[in-house]
Motif scaffolding. Structure first.
Motif, mmCIF file in Angstrom:
data_model
loop_
_atom_site.group_PDB
_atom_site.id
_atom_site.type_symbol
_atom_site.label_atom_id
_atom_site.label_comp_id
_atom_site.label_asym_id
_atom_site.label_seq_id
_atom_site.Cartn_x
_atom_site.Cartn_y
_atom_site.Cartn_z
ATOM 1 N N LYS A 114 0.101 -7.449 1.074
ATOM 2 C CA LYS A 114 0.427 -6.627 1.687
ATOM 3 C C LYS A 114 -0.807 -7.392 3.531
ATOM 4 C CE LYS A 114 -0.477 -2.758 -1.079
ATOM 5 N NZ LYS A 114 -0.501 -1.811 -1.742
ATOM 6 N N ASN B 248 6.069 -4.449 -0.243
ATOM 7 C CA ASN B 248 4.800 -4.031 -0.381
ATOM 8 C C ASN B 248 4.380 -3.173 -1.298
ATOM 9 O OD1 ASN B 248 5.564 -3.837 2.646
ATOM 10 N ND2 ASN B 248 8.034 -3.433 2.216
ATOM 11 N N GLY B 249 4.370 -4.146 -2.751
ATOM 12 C CA GLY B 249 3.801 -3.422 -3.595
ATOM 13 C C GLY B 249 4.137 -3.808 -4.901
ATOM 14 N N SER B 250 3.363 -3.783 -6.208
ATOM 15 C CA SER B 250 3.956 -4.809 -6.617
ATOM 16 C C SER B 250 3.367 -6.523 -7.062
ATOM 17 C CB SER B 250 5.240 -4.576 -7.575
ATOM 18 O OG SER B 250 4.859 -2.861 -8.379
ATOM 19 N N GLU C 197 1.773 -8.261 -8.004
ATOM 20 C CA GLU C 197 1.264 -9.650 -9.064
ATOM 21 C C GLU C 197 2.294 -9.902 -9.416
ATOM 22 O OE1 GLU C 197 0.398 -6.465 -8.672
ATOM 23 O OE2 GLU C 197 -2.190 -6.263 -8.228
ATOM 24 N N ASP D 212 -4.719 -9.716 -2.980
ATOM 25 C CA ASP D 212 -4.971 -8.141 -2.778
ATOM 26 C C ASP D 212 -5.926 -7.582 -3.444
ATOM 27 O OD1 ASP D 212 -3.274 -5.749 -3.698
ATOM 28 O OD2 ASP D 212 -2.351 -5.967 -4.836
ATOM 29 N N ILE D 213 -5.955 -6.297 -3.323
ATOM 30 C CA ILE D 213 -7.021 -5.882 -4.101
ATOM 31 C C ILE D 213 -7.255 -4.748 -5.386
ATOM 32 C CG2 ILE D 213 -7.519 -4.345 -1.726
ATOM 33 C CD1 ILE D 213 -7.014 -1.922 -2.945
ATOM 34 N N VAL D 214 -8.752 -5.454 -5.910
ATOM 35 C CA VAL D 214 -9.012 -6.215 -7.035
ATOM 36 C C VAL D 214 -9.763 -4.683 -7.494
ATOM 37 C CG1 VAL D 214 -9.591 -6.560 -9.694
ATOM 38 C CG2 VAL D 214 -8.103 -7.673 -7.362
ATOM 39 N N GLU D 215 -9.440 -3.912 -7.722
ATOM 40 C CA GLU D 215 -10.119 -2.842 -8.785
ATOM 41 C C GLU D 215 -10.794 -2.983 -9.912
ATOM 42 O OE1 GLU D 215 -8.816 1.263 -7.761
ATOM 43 O OE2 GLU D 215 -10.805 2.617 -8.608
ATOM 44 N N THR D 216 -9.849 -2.656 -10.755
ATOM 45 C CA THR D 216 -10.746 -2.413 -12.506
ATOM 46 C C THR D 216 -10.365 -4.056 -12.749
ATOM 47 O OG1 THR D 216 -8.725 -1.563 -13.062
ATOM 48 C CG2 THR D 216 -10.577 0.144 -13.292
ATOM 49 N N GLY D 217 -9.178 -4.813 -12.235
ATOM 50 C CA GLY D 217 -8.965 -5.952 -12.622
ATOM 51 C C GLY D 217 -7.880 -5.563 -13.585
ATOM 52 N N THR D 218 -6.864 -4.724 -13.599
ATOM 53 C CA THR D 218 -6.297 -4.253 -15.328
ATOM 54 C C THR D 218 -4.614 -5.196 -14.527
ATOM 55 O OG1 THR D 218 -7.398 -2.548 -15.974
ATOM 56 C CG2 THR D 218 -5.026 -3.027 -16.405
ATOM 57 N N THR D 219 -4.525 -4.968 -14.079
ATOM 58 C CA THR D 219 -3.081 -4.702 -13.487
ATOM 59 C C THR D 219 -3.219 -7.126 -13.462
ATOM 60 O OG1 THR D 219 -3.452 -3.102 -11.597
ATOM 61 C CG2 THR D 219 -1.420 -4.579 -11.886
#
Ligand code: PRP
Length: 209
Positions: free
Chosen positions: A115, A137-139, A141, A154-161
């Motif tokens: 994005k 625009n999303g998803s 991964e 992309d942004i990684v917060e928890t790494g779960t995705t």
């Protein structure tokens, strides 16, 4: 009167709750309302409830005097605004990720799904690496999983995705957090009020921690 653009969602709710604690409570505010403008109980501020990626647009154009935007959005759109404070929330990392079996073939342009087109282009230009952007625009991964890109930015917060889609971080671009930003002209003409809100917000963030 100060106009404040807040990012719809969890981050905006947190910031609103801080602002309400430092004197800008708004009885009629409910995050799931369809209303987009709220006036605080004392009539000192207007809250605009906007899409997170649009906060900097409202602030740059002066519809909002101040707002809260992620550093990811500021880096991507480079709006002509001032950053007044790092709110130390909404923290995540702008990363490059790929499938576990990824091997960089430097003889071909790297296919990058993202994005954050400007952010990715700038990063790879500095490295001197040829890329081909796949704008999504999303998803994001899904792109390397389905083979339409080699990597994602992309942004990684928890790494779960990433984990749930068998991807791994292969590089880091920058640390991200929420920033309190202001329109440049508003900062000049409403300096006293904007500085006061900034200081109150910074104090409230410390207490919140
Ligand atoms: C963001 C981001 C990642 C995910 C990272 O997506 O694009 O997909 O969050 O979070 P995690 O590391 O905690 O898993 P978002 O939820 O905003 O939805 P999107 O895929 O529609 O962009």
């Amino acid at each position: 009167m100060i106009n404040i653009a807040l990012p719809k969602g969890r981050l905006g709710e947190k910031v609103y709750s801080l602002l309400s604690r430092v004197g800008f409570n708004c009885k009629e505010f409910t995050p799931d309302s369809r209303k987009l403008i709220f006036k605080d109980d004392k009539g000192e501020v207007n809250y605009f409830w906007v899409k997170p990626s649009d906060v900097s647009v409202y602030v740059e154009l002066g519809a909002a005097d101040v707002g809260v935007a992620g550093k990811d959005i500021i880096d991507e759109y480079t709006p002509d605004i001032y950053e007044l404070a790092d709110l130390d929330m909404g923290k995540c990392t702008m990363c490059i990720a790929a499938r576990a079996d990824f091997n960089d073939d430097v003889s071909a342009p790297l296919r990058v799904a993202t994005k954050f087109v400007h952010t990715a282009e700038k990063y790879y230009a500095e490295m001197g690496r040829d890329i081909e952007i796949i704008k999504l625009n999303g998803s994001i991964e899904l792109a390397p999983v389905l083979g339409i890109s080699d990597v994602i930015v992309d942004i990684v917060e928890t790494g779960t995705t990433l984990k749930e889609n068998n991807l791994k971080v292969i590089g880091k671009i920058s640390d991200i957090s929420a920033r309190f930003i202001t329109n440049k002209a508003a900062f000049k003409f409403k300096n006293k009020e904007i500085t006061a809100i900034t200081e109150k917000l910074k104090e409230a963030v410390k207490v919140y921690d």
